[in-house]
Design an enzyme around this catalytic site. Structure first.
Site, PDB file in Angstrom:
ATOM      1  N   TRP A  21      40.394  32.161 -10.762  1.00 20.88           N
ATOM      2  CA  TRP A  21      40.475  32.432  -9.320  1.00 20.88           C
ATOM      3  C   TRP A  21      41.879  32.912  -8.999  1.00 20.88           C
ATOM      4  O   TRP A  21      42.864  32.321  -9.449  1.00 20.88           O
ATOM      5  CB  TRP A  21      40.119  31.155  -8.548  1.00 20.88           C
ATOM      6  CG  TRP A  21      40.315  31.266  -7.082  1.00 20.88           C
ATOM      7  CD1 TRP A  21      39.858  32.265  -6.254  1.00 20.88           C
ATOM      8  CD2 TRP A  21      40.983  30.328  -6.235  1.00 20.88           C
ATOM      9  NE1 TRP A  21      40.226  31.997  -4.959  1.00 20.88           N
ATOM     10  CE2 TRP A  21      40.898  30.825  -4.917  1.00 20.88           C
ATOM     11  CE3 TRP A  21      41.640  29.126  -6.457  1.00 20.88           C
ATOM     12  CZ2 TRP A  21      41.460  30.156  -3.818  1.00 20.88           C
ATOM     13  CZ3 TRP A  21      42.195  28.434  -5.382  1.00 20.88           C
ATOM     14  CH2 TRP A  21      42.100  28.963  -4.066  1.00 20.88           C
TER      15      TRP A  21
ATOM     16  N   ASP B 112      38.565  22.004 -11.172  1.00 21.50           N
ATOM     17  CA  ASP B 112      38.479  22.606  -9.840  1.00 21.50           C
ATOM     18  C   ASP B 112      36.989  22.726  -9.536  1.00 21.50           C
ATOM     19  O   ASP B 112      36.292  23.509 -10.176  1.00 21.50           O
ATOM     20  CB  ASP B 112      39.165  23.984  -9.856  1.00 21.50           C
ATOM     21  CG  ASP B 112      39.104  24.648  -8.483  1.00 21.50           C
ATOM     22  OD1 ASP B 112      39.696  25.736  -8.328  1.00 21.50           O
ATOM     23  OD2 ASP B 112      38.461  24.086  -7.563  1.00 21.50           O
TER      24      ASP B 112
ATOM     25  N   LYS C 120      31.894  26.010   0.403  1.00 20.95           N
ATOM     26  CA  LYS C 120      30.685  26.756   0.081  1.00 20.95           C
ATOM     27  C   LYS C 120      29.429  25.923   0.193  1.00 20.95           C
ATOM     28  O   LYS C 120      28.450  26.337   0.814  1.00 20.95           O
ATOM     29  CB  LYS C 120      30.764  27.340  -1.342  1.00 20.95           C
ATOM     30  CG  LYS C 120      31.722  28.498  -1.449  1.00 20.95           C
ATOM     31  CD  LYS C 120      33.125  28.007  -1.658  1.00 20.95           C
ATOM     32  CE  LYS C 120      34.084  29.154  -1.808  1.00 20.95           C
ATOM     33  NZ  LYS C 120      35.353  28.734  -2.381  1.00 20.95           N
TER      34      LYS C 120
HETATM   35  C1  LIG Z   1      37.414  28.190  -8.011  1.00 18.74           C
HETATM   36  C2  LIG Z   1      37.870  28.059  -6.577  1.00 18.74           C
HETATM   37  N1  LIG Z   1      38.736  27.033  -6.266  1.00 18.74           N
HETATM   38  C3  LIG Z   1      39.161  26.864  -5.014  1.00 18.74           C
HETATM   39  C4  LIG Z   1      38.764  27.708  -3.995  1.00 18.74           C
HETATM   40  C5  LIG Z   1      39.371  27.403  -2.644  1.00 18.74           C
HETATM   41  O1  LIG Z   1      38.496  27.387  -1.592  1.00 18.74           O
HETATM   42  P1  LIG Z   1      38.847  26.452  -0.324  1.00 18.74           P
HETATM   43  O2  LIG Z   1      38.175  25.166  -0.600  1.00 18.74           O
HETATM   44  O3  LIG Z   1      38.220  27.183   0.831  1.00 18.74           O
HETATM   45  O4  LIG Z   1      40.318  26.319  -0.211  1.00 18.74           O
HETATM   46  C6  LIG Z   1      37.884  28.797  -4.232  1.00 18.74           C
HETATM   47  C7  LIG Z   1      37.423  29.737  -3.127  1.00 18.74           C
HETATM   48  N2  LIG Z   1      37.415  31.095  -3.544  1.00 18.74           N
HETATM   49  C8  LIG Z   1      36.614  32.062  -2.821  1.00 18.74           C
HETATM   50  C9  LIG Z   1      36.913  32.076  -1.325  1.00 18.74           C
HETATM   51  C10 LIG Z   1      38.066  32.884  -0.825  1.00 18.74           C
HETATM   52  C11 LIG Z   1      39.367  32.435  -1.417  1.00 18.74           C
HETATM   53  O5  LIG Z   1      39.803  33.089  -2.376  1.00 18.74           O
HETATM   54  O6  LIG Z   1      39.936  31.422  -0.962  1.00 18.74           O
HETATM   55  C12 LIG Z   1      36.784  33.428  -3.502  1.00 18.74           C
HETATM   56  O7  LIG Z   1      37.237  33.426  -4.676  1.00 18.74           O
HETATM   57  O8  LIG Z   1      36.355  34.449  -2.923  1.00 18.74           O
HETATM   58  C13 LIG Z   1      37.423  28.949  -5.556  1.00 18.74           C
HETATM   59  O9  LIG Z   1      36.563  29.943  -5.873  1.00 18.74           O
END
Ligand SMILES: Cc1[nH+]cc(COP(=O)(O)O)c(CN[C@@H](CCC(=O)O)C(=O)O)c1O
Length: 401
Positions: free
Chosen positions: A132, A213, A249
């Site tokens: 990511w 993660d 998500k």
């Molecule tokens: C693996 C992973 N870890 C952590 C997160 C963090 O999400 P949050 O709980 O909202 O802080 C995301 C979101 N990644 C998607 C959403 C947009 C972003 O980059 O942030 C993505 O990869 O599109 C991941 O894909």
């Protein structure tokens, strides 16, 4: 002259910046396959029914806006650990888990990175290649050195398992190994259960610290328990483990910023000490976390009817993405005369498909076809409808050849 002369313009974020470019595009054929955010078949953002139900309840009950404790809402922390490890897991019964509500997955990762920087200044984190996009920023800004372990094999469009094991084995003893619990971002390629066993073996042998993660629990397969398999395997081995969680998500709480950092420790008094230091790091960072998202999760999980409804909606979201995967595969297979094998699309799991399109080809997808995606070739299937699969297949075939 301004004092900010030395402040340059920062580049747009490789993921969130794509949404900005998408919004600016006026062409009505445009498709946003960039940000990993679920959309309905009508390509609209989706607030789960069970979330609306919980919020209605909360409104009727009336809630005050008092500060939460630094560690967050107790009912949430209990629920989130039980969801992750299983309510009957011995580590919960024996009080071995330090859980802190945090600012979603990103905030959980950042808090854990700050802890690692303070208490393991010599250690480094090894992260998958690719991973990511924000992982590198988080560890860089927390001043935690990192390096990569092999993960994606472009030749097989699959997991470079031998390379992954070799690199984990080669890392200095006591390294932190960052692992995606399920639905690897950006590749959509997960280790098999047998491969997870081997990964656990080598991490145990090298006395590394597993750091999961978990951003898609329940969203990848549709089952909360299935998607927690890898984490529960490591915990069952008696390892100390870091796990960052997110409800962006699986419960659609993106902007509520609700998640948690969990640290499974070897004894209750160790968990107490770890928790106390995580609190000490959180206090000057944001002091205490926001209440709304935590209440939604606690209410949904705490009510058997709503919990059941949530599971159904998760299965529906995961199901829609699986249908879109199949339709895209069918469209590509029907249209592409090159004989290319597109079955990797069906083998991948979760929100994303790693297409193998390079930067130039991804640019063509955007410039010519108005398909917005990240420049590493990742497309978010959550932003795709069945109706648009033929169009996307045309764009991909045109861009590949
Ligand atoms: C693996 C992973 N870890 C952590 C997160 C963090 O999400 P949050 O709980 O909202 O802080 C995301 C979101 N990644 C998607 C959403 C947009 C972003 O980059 O942030 C993505 O990869 O599109 C991941 O894909």
């Amino acid at each position: 002259v301004s004092r900010f002369e030395g402040v340059p313009m920062a580049p747009p974020d490789p993921i969130l910046g794509v949404s900005e470019a998408f919004k600016a595009d006026t062409n009505d054929l445009k498709l946003n396959l960039g940000v990993g955010a679920y959309r309905t078949e009508e390509l609209q953002p989706y607030v789960l029914n069970v979330v609306k139900k919980a919020e209605k309840l909360m409104l009727e009950r009336g809630e005050n806006k008092e500060y939460l404790p630094i560690e967050g809402l107790a009912a949430f922390n209990k629920a989130t650990a039980e969801l992750l490890f299983g309510a009957d897991n011995p580590v919960i019964k024996q009080g071995l888990v330090a859980t802190l509500q945090a600012l979603s997955g990103t905030g959980s990762l950042r808090l854990a990175a700050a802890f690692i920087q303070r208490y393991f200044p010599e250690a480094k984190v090894i992260i998958s290649s690719p991973t990511w996009g924000n992982h590198k920023n988080i560890f860089n800004d927390a001043r935690v050195p990192w390096s990569e372990y092999r993960y994606y094999d472009p030749k097989t469009v699959g997991l470079d398992f031998e390379g992954m094991i070799a690199d984990i084995e080669a890392a200095p003893e006591g390294s932190f190994v960052l692992l995606h619990g399920c639905a690897h971002n950006p590749t959509g390629i997960d280790p098999t259960p047998e491969q997870w066993e081997k990964i656990a073996d080598v991490i145990q042998e090298k006395k590394h610290m597993p750091f999961f993660d978990v951003a898609y629990q329940g969203f990848a397969s549709g089952s909360l328990d299935e998607d927690a398999f890898s984490v529960r395997l490591f915990v069952k081995r008696g390892m100390e483990v870091f796990v960052a969680q997110s409800y962006s998500k699986n419960l659609g709480l993106y902007a509520e910023r609700i998640g948690a950092i969990n640290v499974v420790c070897s004894a209750p008094e160790v968990a107490d000490r770890v928790k106390s230091q995580l609190k000490r790091l959180a206090r000057p960072m944001y002091s205490n976390p926001p209440i709304h998202g935590a209440k939604i999760v606690a209410n949904v999980v705490g009510d058997p009817t709503m919990f059941g409804e949530w599971k159904q909606e998760m299965e529906q979201m995961a199901g829609r993405i699986k249908n879109v995967r199949q339709k895209l595969y069918d469209s590509l297979s029907a249209k592409d005369k090159s004989g290319k094998d597109w079955s990797f699309i069906l083998r991948q799991i979760g929100m994303f498909s790693y297409t193998g399109l390079n930067k130039t080809q991804s640019d063509n997808m955007t410039d010519k076809w108005h398909v917005y995606m990240t420049k590493d070739g990742r497309i978010s299937l959550a932003g795709l409808s069945l109706a648009k699969c033929d169009y996307l297949a045309d764009a991909i075939i045109d861009s590949f050849h």
